[in-house]
Design a protein around this motif. Structure first.
Motif, PDB file in Angstrom:
ATOM      1  N   MET A   1       0.740  -1.277   0.240  1.00  0.00           N
ATOM      2  CA  MET A   1      -0.017  -0.070  -0.074  1.00  0.00           C
ATOM      3  C   MET A   1       0.711   1.315   0.116  1.00  0.00           C
ATOM      4  N   ARG A   2       0.708   2.170  -0.859  1.00  0.00           N
ATOM      5  CA  ARG A   2       1.184   3.349  -0.992  1.00  0.00           C
ATOM      6  C   ARG A   2       0.396   4.357  -0.101  1.00  0.00           C
ATOM      7  N   VAL A   3       1.119   4.949   0.937  1.00  0.00           N
ATOM      8  CA  VAL A   3       0.265   6.033   1.930  1.00  0.00           C
ATOM      9  C   VAL A   3       0.787   7.273   1.610  1.00  0.00           C
ATOM     10  N   LEU A   4       0.214   8.445   1.703  1.00  0.00           N
ATOM     11  CA  LEU A   4       0.763   9.582   1.624  1.00  0.00           C
ATOM     12  C   LEU A   4       0.023  10.494   2.720  1.00  0.00           C
ATOM     13  N   VAL A   5       0.856  11.032   3.592  1.00  0.00           N
ATOM     14  CA  VAL A   5       0.587  11.774   4.728  1.00  0.00           C
ATOM     15  C   VAL A   5       0.800  13.203   4.598  1.00  0.00           C
ATOM     16  N   ILE A   6      -0.241  14.176   4.924  1.00  0.00           N
ATOM     17  CA  ILE A   6      -0.566  15.248   4.725  1.00  0.00           C
ATOM     18  C   ILE A   6      -0.320  16.226   6.172  1.00  0.00           C
ATOM     19  N   GLY A   7       0.948  17.006   6.091  1.00  0.00           N
ATOM     20  CA  GLY A   7       0.860  17.916   7.299  1.00  0.00           C
ATOM     21  C   GLY A   7       2.678  17.921   7.662  1.00  0.00           C
ATOM     22  N   SER A   8       2.827  18.642   8.612  1.00  0.00           N
ATOM     23  CA  SER A   8       4.330  18.883   8.797  1.00  0.00           C
ATOM     24  C   SER A   8       4.364  18.877  10.400  1.00  0.00           C
ATOM     25  N   GLY A   9       3.622  18.403  11.475  1.00  0.00           N
ATOM     26  CA  GLY A   9       3.734  18.602  12.699  1.00  0.00           C
ATOM     27  C   GLY A   9       4.382  17.372  13.453  1.00  0.00           C
ATOM     28  N   ALA A  10       4.388  17.359  14.710  1.00  0.00           N
ATOM     29  CA  ALA A  10       4.567  16.074  15.447  1.00  0.00           C
ATOM     30  C   ALA A  10       3.550  14.896  15.426  1.00  0.00           C
ATOM     31  N   ARG A  11       2.283  15.485  15.143  1.00  0.00           N
ATOM     32  CA  ARG A  11       1.038  14.422  14.953  1.00  0.00           C
ATOM     33  C   ARG A  11       1.398  13.861  13.861  1.00  0.00           C
ATOM     34  N   GLU A  12       1.590  14.484  12.754  1.00  0.00           N
ATOM     35  CA  GLU A  12       2.317  13.636  11.384  1.00  0.00           C
ATOM     36  C   GLU A  12       3.410  12.769  11.488  1.00  0.00           C
ATOM     37  N   HIS A  13       4.371  13.485  12.316  1.00  0.00           N
ATOM     38  CA  HIS A  13       5.602  12.381  12.482  1.00  0.00           C
ATOM     39  C   HIS A  13       5.026  11.191  13.317  1.00  0.00           C
ATOM     40  N   ALA A  14       4.260  11.277  14.318  1.00  0.00           N
ATOM     41  CA  ALA A  14       3.712   9.889  14.875  1.00  0.00           C
ATOM     42  C   ALA A  14       2.928   8.997  13.903  1.00  0.00           C
ATOM     43  N   LEU A  15       2.138   9.611  12.906  1.00  0.00           N
ATOM     44  CA  LEU A  15       1.567   9.060  12.181  1.00  0.00           C
ATOM     45  C   LEU A  15       2.360   8.314  11.097  1.00  0.00           C
ATOM     46  N   VAL A  16       3.426   9.042  10.595  1.00  0.00           N
ATOM     47  CA  VAL A  16       4.241   8.254   9.807  1.00  0.00           C
ATOM     48  C   VAL A  16       5.234   7.321  10.469  1.00  0.00           C
ATOM     49  N   LEU A  17       5.525   7.427  11.684  1.00  0.00           N
ATOM     50  CA  LEU A  17       6.384   6.530  12.543  1.00  0.00           C
ATOM     51  C   LEU A  17       5.617   5.132  12.507  1.00  0.00           C
ATOM     52  N   ALA A  18       4.251   5.398  12.976  1.00  0.00           N
ATOM     53  CA  ALA A  18       3.314   4.118  12.972  1.00  0.00           C
ATOM     54  C   ALA A  18       3.305   3.478  11.898  1.00  0.00           C
ATOM     55  N   LEU A  19       2.847   4.195  10.620  1.00  0.00           N
ATOM     56  CA  LEU A  19       2.828   3.812   9.252  1.00  0.00           C
ATOM     57  C   LEU A  19       4.114   3.126   8.648  1.00  0.00           C
ATOM     58  N   SER A  20       5.166   3.501   9.188  1.00  0.00           N
ATOM     59  CA  SER A  20       6.421   3.031   8.766  1.00  0.00           C
ATOM     60  C   SER A  20       6.905   1.572   9.312  1.00  0.00           C
ATOM     61  N   GLN A  21       5.923   1.276  10.446  1.00  0.00           N
ATOM     62  CA  GLN A  21       6.244  -0.033  11.071  1.00  0.00           C
ATOM     63  C   GLN A  21       5.146  -1.067  10.615  1.00  0.00           C
ATOM     64  N   ASP A  22       4.357  -0.758   9.648  1.00  0.00           N
ATOM     65  CA  ASP A  22       3.232  -1.499   8.967  1.00  0.00           C
ATOM     66  C   ASP A  22       3.783  -2.268   7.855  1.00  0.00           C
ATOM     67  N   PRO A  23       4.203  -3.655   7.983  1.00  0.00           N
ATOM     68  CA  PRO A  23       4.753  -4.124   6.670  1.00  0.00           C
ATOM     69  C   PRO A  23       3.705  -4.187   5.509  1.00  0.00           C
ATOM     70  N   ALA A  24       2.459  -3.879   5.662  1.00  0.00           N
ATOM     71  CA  ALA A  24       1.674  -3.611   4.361  1.00  0.00           C
ATOM     72  C   ALA A  24       1.904  -2.246   3.531  1.00  0.00           C
ATOM     73  N   VAL A  25       2.959  -1.415   4.270  1.00  0.00           N
ATOM     74  CA  VAL A  25       2.967  -0.114   3.540  1.00  0.00           C
ATOM     75  C   VAL A  25       4.192  -0.309   2.678  1.00  0.00           C
ATOM     76  N   THR A  26       4.328  -0.169   1.392  1.00  0.00           N
ATOM     77  CA  THR A  26       5.128  -0.488   0.355  1.00  0.00           C
ATOM     78  C   THR A  26       6.029   0.816   0.017  1.00  0.00           C
ATOM     79  N   ALA A  27       5.187   1.781   0.299  1.00  0.00           N
ATOM     80  CA  ALA A  27       6.060   3.186  -0.039  1.00  0.00           C
ATOM     81  C   ALA A  27       5.055   4.356   0.979  1.00  0.00           C
ATOM     82  N   LEU A  28       5.868   5.253   1.302  1.00  0.00           N
ATOM     83  CA  LEU A  28       5.360   6.297   2.453  1.00  0.00           C
ATOM     84  C   LEU A  28       6.004   7.670   2.018  1.00  0.00           C
ATOM     85  N   ALA A  29       5.217   8.579   2.124  1.00  0.00           N
ATOM     86  CA  ALA A  29       5.565   9.795   1.981  1.00  0.00           C
ATOM     87  C   ALA A  29       4.807  10.752   2.612  1.00  0.00           C
TER      88      ALA A  29
END
Length: 422
Positions: free
Chosen positions: A1-29
């Motif tokens: 799954m290719r996942v795009l997160v919109i935003g620039s704060g610590a909330r988005e960093h927390a979301l990106v961190l959680a998504l980066s640990q999901d093996p279903a995510v093949t690309a993350l931006a």
């Protein structure tokens, strides 16, 4: 799954961190992201407030799922634009995002849904202000009716200060919302919601809005949080979902504004039961940093289920034992005009999430906003989580920065009690 997160704060960093640990995510931006998210995800430029630009980026990047973090693009209709482009999106459309974008709208929805909330009155004319203020107090709650990044609220026992804040808002062309003051401990509850009306609550949290220790000083976007709540009554989350969140979700659907995404209920536990302080249309910051630190369920599938109306079929959420505490490190001057451009040492440590940061051409990470970092400590107990958070805070160096030293302290000491419900 290719996942795009919109935003620039610590909330988005927390979301990106959680998504980066999901093996279903093949690309993350993450767009536009910050110095912290850039270490985990592809950094893409975008004006997050431009709904067309967000949808265009999602299309060009071939996203399977777009996760919109901040309220501004949601209120502007970015989720509508993404869905119109045929891409799944986690976040409400503009009609549903009014639950945060207009406090008057939120009050109307709550009244129609029979949800307990503070008595309120909208004032849009300075000539009517003094008479309206006389109907409130001795503690005045004065809010900007629109979006204000958590800093449009004044809670004071000083009538002159309440009037001055209201006049500032009115002079800027912003309607003012006056509310009765709700006493009792506050709770933040995040609920995943899909278009079918399914509601899945996350762990409850408590945040700290005032800039200074002991809840002194002006309101901010949030100076810290912790989760879960050791003092919360048994069954509290179920009660909030049943009596508050689900009726609001159903009322919004009945109005043709079905909510999809994250519905945030900010509540006070009063002597008459939970009452709503506010609703937000997205993950709260800094509570997200603490709550997601304890979530073991893979993030991408969970957000995709909310985005596609299949939450009811999703397995129950899996949570780590223990607690998490978030402490925000703010720049000199915040919540007023912050000083920026200062070099940060210790910002690339595990447990440090970035908010107002950027990487300079020479590779140094420098401050670029008011709330610069969120430091998250995790432990088997609230005491150990709190100790770990402040250990990490001590390892970060930013000239002139400040932080609260009492995040979760009263909860650790067992000093928080809920009033008996009459």
């Amino acid at each position: 799954m290719r996942v795009l997160v919109i935003g620039s704060g610590a909330r988005e960093h927390a979301l990106v961190l959680a998504l980066s640990q999901d093996p279903a995510v093949t690309a993350l931006a993450c767009a536009p992201g910050n110095a912290g998210t850039a270490a985990l995800a592809e950094a893409l430029p975008v004006d997050a407030a431009d709904r067309a630009a967000v949808a265009d980026l999602a299309t060009r990047w071939s996203a399977d799922l777009v996760v919109i973090g901040p309220e501004v693009p949601l209120v502007a209709g970015a989720a509508d634009a993404v869905r119109a482009a045929g891409i799944a999106c986690f976040g409400p459309g503009a009609a549903a995002a009014r639950i945060e974008g207009s406090k008057a709208f939120a009050k109307d929805v709550m009244t129609a849904a029979g949800v307990a909330t503070a008595h309120s009155e909208i004032v849009d004319n300075p000539a009517r202000l003094d008479a309206a203020l006389a109907r409130f107090g001795p503690t005045w709650v004065v809010k900007d009716d629109g979006l204000a990044a958590g800093k449009g609220v004044v809670v004071t026992t000083d009538l002159a200060a309440a009037r001055a804040h209201a006049m500032t808002l009115l002079d800027d062309g912003h309607p003012v919302l006056l509310e009765s003051f709700l006493d009792g401990p506050e709770v933040s509850l995040f609920c995943l919601v899909d278009a079918e009306g399914t509601v899945v609550p996350l762990l409850p949290a408590q945040d700290f809005k005032r800039v200074g220790d002991g809840d002194h000083g002006p309101n901010t976007g949030g100076m810290g949080a912790y989760s879960p709540l050791p003092w919360a009554p048994e069954g509290l989350v179920d009660e909030i979902v049943r009596d508050i969140v689900k009726p609001v979700v159903d009322e919004m659907a009945a109005r043709g504004a079905a909510f999809t995404g994250l519905l945030y209920a900010g509540l006070a536990l009063t002597s008459t039961g939970p009452q709503v302080i506010e609703f937000n249309c997205r993950f709260g910051d800094p509570e997200t940093q603490a709550v997601l630190a304890l979530l073991r369920t893979p993030m991408a599938g969970l957000l995709m289920a909310a985005a596609t109306g299949t939450l009811a079929a999703h397995p129950p959420l899996d949570w780590a034992d223990g607690a998490a505490v978030t402490v925000v490190i703010a720049a000199d001057g915040y919540p007023g005009r912050p000083r920026t451009g200062d070099v940060i040492a210790g910002a690339e440590t595990h447990g440090v999430l970035h908010a107002g940061t950027r990487r300079r051409d020479d590779g140094a990470i420098v401050s670029a906003g008011g709330r610069v970092l969120s430091v998250v400590g995790i432990g088997d107990t609230l005491t150990t989580a709190r100790a770990e958070a402040y250990r990490l805070v001590g390892a970060v160096h930013l000239a002139g920065s400040h932080h609260r030293t009492d995040i979760a302290l009263r909860a650790e000491r067992g000093e928080i009690t809920t009033p008996a419900v009459s």
